[in-house]
Design a protein around this motif. Structure first.
Motif, short mmCIF file in Angstrom:
data_model
loop_
_atom_site.label_atom_id
_atom_site.label_comp_id
_atom_site.label_asym_id
_atom_site.label_seq_id
_atom_site.Cartn_x
_atom_site.Cartn_y
_atom_site.Cartn_z
N PHE A 1 -16.16 -13.21 9.35
CA PHE A 1 -15.79 -12.82 7.99
C PHE A 1 -16.39 -11.45 7.69
N LEU A 2 -17.69 -11.31 7.98
CA LEU A 2 -18.32 -9.99 7.82
C LEU A 2 -18.02 -9.24 9.11
N ARG A 3 -16.95 -8.50 9.12
CA ARG A 3 -16.38 -7.95 10.35
C ARG A 3 -17.06 -6.65 10.74
N LYS A 4 -16.77 -5.56 10.02
CA LYS A 4 -17.39 -4.26 10.35
C LYS A 4 -18.21 -3.71 9.19
N GLY A 5 -17.72 -3.91 7.99
CA GLY A 5 -18.46 -3.47 6.82
C GLY A 5 -18.58 -1.95 6.70
N ILE A 6 -17.50 -1.25 7.05
CA ILE A 6 -17.54 0.22 6.94
C ILE A 6 -16.33 0.71 6.14
N SER A 7 -16.42 1.97 5.71
CA SER A 7 -15.28 2.61 5.06
C SER A 7 -14.56 3.46 6.09
N GLY A 8 -13.24 3.44 6.03
CA GLY A 8 -12.45 4.31 6.91
C GLY A 8 -12.06 3.69 8.24
N ASP A 9 -12.26 2.38 8.38
CA ASP A 9 -11.88 1.74 9.65
C ASP A 9 -10.36 1.84 9.89
N TRP A 10 -9.61 2.07 8.80
CA TRP A 10 -8.15 2.18 8.95
C TRP A 10 -7.79 3.26 9.96
N LYS A 11 -8.66 4.28 10.07
CA LYS A 11 -8.34 5.38 11.00
C LYS A 11 -8.32 4.89 12.45
N ASN A 12 -9.01 3.79 12.72
CA ASN A 12 -9.01 3.23 14.07
C ASN A 12 -7.81 2.32 14.32
N HIS A 13 -7.00 2.09 13.28
CA HIS A 13 -5.92 1.10 13.43
C HIS A 13 -4.53 1.64 13.10
N HIS B 1 -7.13 -8.62 9.84
CA HIS B 1 -8.05 -9.38 10.70
C HIS B 1 -8.40 -10.73 10.08
N PHE B 2 -8.56 -10.73 8.77
CA PHE B 2 -8.91 -11.97 8.08
C PHE B 2 -7.80 -13.02 8.22
N ALA B 3 -6.55 -12.55 8.13
CA ALA B 3 -5.41 -13.49 8.22
C ALA B 3 -5.37 -14.21 9.57
N ARG B 4 -6.04 -13.62 10.55
CA ARG B 4 -6.05 -14.26 11.87
C ARG B 4 -7.11 -15.34 11.98
N VAL C 1 -20.17 -14.06 -16.24
CA VAL C 1 -19.97 -12.80 -15.51
C VAL C 1 -18.96 -13.08 -14.40
N PHE C 2 -17.84 -12.35 -14.44
CA PHE C 2 -16.78 -12.55 -13.46
C PHE C 2 -16.79 -11.44 -12.42
N ASN C 3 -16.75 -11.86 -11.17
CA ASN C 3 -16.69 -10.95 -10.02
C ASN C 3 -15.22 -10.94 -9.56
N VAL C 4 -14.49 -9.90 -9.94
CA VAL C 4 -13.04 -9.90 -9.70
C VAL C 4 -12.66 -8.81 -8.70
N THR C 5 -11.78 -9.17 -7.79
CA THR C 5 -11.31 -8.20 -6.78
C THR C 5 -9.90 -8.56 -6.34
N TYR C 6 -9.22 -7.59 -5.76
CA TYR C 6 -8.13 -7.91 -4.85
C TYR C 6 -8.85 -8.28 -3.55
N GLN C 7 -8.41 -9.34 -2.89
CA GLN C 7 -9.10 -9.82 -1.68
C GLN C 7 -9.40 -8.68 -0.70
N LYS C 8 -10.49 -8.85 0.02
CA LYS C 8 -10.98 -7.92 1.05
C LYS C 8 -11.48 -6.58 0.51
N SER C 9 -11.85 -6.58 -0.76
CA SER C 9 -12.33 -5.34 -1.37
C SER C 9 -13.83 -5.32 -1.56
N GLY C 10 -14.51 -6.38 -1.06
CA GLY C 10 -15.97 -6.42 -1.22
C GLY C 10 -16.42 -7.55 -2.12
N THR C 11 -15.62 -8.61 -2.24
CA THR C 11 -15.94 -9.73 -3.14
C THR C 11 -17.30 -10.35 -2.82
#
Ligand code: A3P
Length: 286
Positions: free
Chosen positions: A245-257, A131-134, A36-46
Motif C-alpha cells: 500500500f505504501l508503495r514509493k511515497g514520492i512526487s513525480g513517479d508518473w515520469k517513470n511510467h 498499482h493499487f488496483a492490482r 474533523v474530516f480527512n477528505v481526498t480523492y483516493q491515492k492523494s495521501g489519505t
C-alpha cells in the motif's frame, strides 16, 4: 477476484465493502461541530494525512498510531464497516472519506465541523491508483496503463472523475472550516504543513510534539508501523503479495511510467477540464 461495480448517483463504487445503502447512510450521517474530516480523492495521501491528524490528535504521542489501526482511528465513512466504526468513535472524531462533495454527509454543510482536503498531482494519482488496483481486491484489474489512463481521464473509475472531485470540493475554498493542502506541500515541508494544520485545528503544539509528528508520519515510520501499513488487512481485501500500500511515497513517479505521448494526452484533458476555473496547484507549469 472482483465483485463488480455499481453506480450510485452517477459515481462508480466497488460492490465489495460498499453498497448503495451504505453510501446513503453516510450521506445521512449526523455531524458534530468538533468532527474533523480527512477528505481526498483516493491515492492523494489519505493515510498520510490520517497519520498526521492522528498524531496531532494525540499531541505528538505515537502510542495511538502504534497501537490502533488507521481504519479505527479515522474510519472511512462510505464503507459499511467504516460507518459502524465512525458511529462508535469517541468525540472529537477523526473521519476519512473519498466521497465527492455532492455525496458527502448533508449535515456537514450546516455545521462547524472541519474538512481537510488533500490534493495530489493527478498523474501521480493515476500511477498510484494503477498499482493499487492490482492489489486491492474490490477493484477490477486495471489492464494496461494506457487503457487505465483513458478510464481515469473519463472518470470511469471508482469514486468517479478526479477533475469533478477536485473542482467540486474546491468550491468550498474560502470557508473557514475548509483547509486544502497538497501532497506536494507535505513532501516539501512536512513540519511547516503540520504547523499550518495545527493552526487550522486550533491545536497549538510545541516544538517537541511537532518533531514527533514529523518523525512518526514519515514514509519510513509508516511503512514499518503495522497499524498504518495495512499489513493487518485480510488478503481477500488487499493482496500484498503483489505490492505494498505504501508503495514509493514520492512526487513525480508518473515520469517513470507515462510516455511523452501519454503525458501530452493527459495534459490536453487536464487543460480542457481544469482550464479557466481559477485553481492553481504545485504541479502547474510555470
Ligand atoms: P504511491 O503509490 O505513489 O507510493 P492514499 O492514502 O490516498 O491511498 O494514498 C496512497 C499514496 O500515498 C501512496 O502513493 C503512498 O505511498 C503515499 N503515502 C502514504 N504515506 C506516505 C508518507 N508518509 N509519505 C509519502 N507518501 C505517502
Amino acid at each position: 477476484m472482483s465483485h463488480g461495480y455499481f453506480q450510485h448517483e452517477g459515481i462508480t463504487f466497488p460492490g465489495l465493502l460498499y453498497s448503495p445503502r451504505g453510501i446513503e447512510a453516510a450521506r445521512e450521517f449526523p455531524v458534530y461541530d468538533d468532527d474533523v474530516f480527512n477528505v481526498t480523492y483516493q491515492k492523494s495521501g489519505t493515510v498520510w494525512m490520517l497519520e498526521i491528524l492522528s498524531l496531532i490528535h494525540s499531541n505528538g504521542d505515537p502510542q495511538w498510531v502504534q497501537s490502533v489501526p488507521n481504519w479505527d482511528r479515522g474510519p472511512w465513512l462510505e464503507t459499511l464497516l467504516g460507518l459502524r466504526r465512525a458511529r462508535g468513535c469517541p468525540r472529537p472524531r477523526l473521519l476519512s472519506s473519498h466521497l465527492p462533495v455532492q455525496l458527502f454527509p448533508k449535515a456537514f454543510f450546516g455545521s462547524k465541523a472541519k474538512v481537510i482536503y488533500t490534493v495530489r498531482n493527478p498523474k501521480d494519482v493515476l500511477v498510484s491508483l494503477y498499482h493499487f488496483a492490482r492489489i486491492f481486491r474490490p477493484y477490477k484489474d486495471p489492464g494496461t496503463l494506457e487503457q487505465f489512463m483513458e478510464r481515469f481521464l473519463q472518470g470511469d473509475v471508482p469514486f468517479g472523475s478526479w477533475f469533478d472531485h477536485v473542482r467540486g470540493w474546491m468550491e468550498l475554498r474560502g470557508q473557514e472550516n475548509f483547509f486544502c493542502i497538497s501532497y506536494e506541500e507535505l513532501q516539501q515541508d512536512l513540519r511547516g504543513s503540520v504547523r499550518r494544520l495545527c493552526q487550522f485545528l486550533d491545536r497549538p503544539l510545541g516544538g517537541a510534539a511537532v518533531d514527533a509528528i514529523v518523525a512518526n508520519a514519515s514514509f519510513a515510520a509508516m511503512s514499518s508501523n503495522r497499524m498504518s501499513n495495512f499489513s493487518l488487512s485480510p488478503r481477500f481485501i488487499l493482496d500484498m503479495r503483489r505490492g505494498t500500500f505504501l508503495r514509493k511515497g514520492i512526487s513525480g513517479d508518473w515520469k517513470n511510467h507515462l510516455t511523452p505521448e501519454q503525458s501530452a494526452r493527459f495534459d490536453h484533458v487536464y487543460r480542457e477540464r481544469m482550464g479557466g476555473v481559477g485553481l492553481t496547484f504545485p504541479w502547474d507549469p510555470p
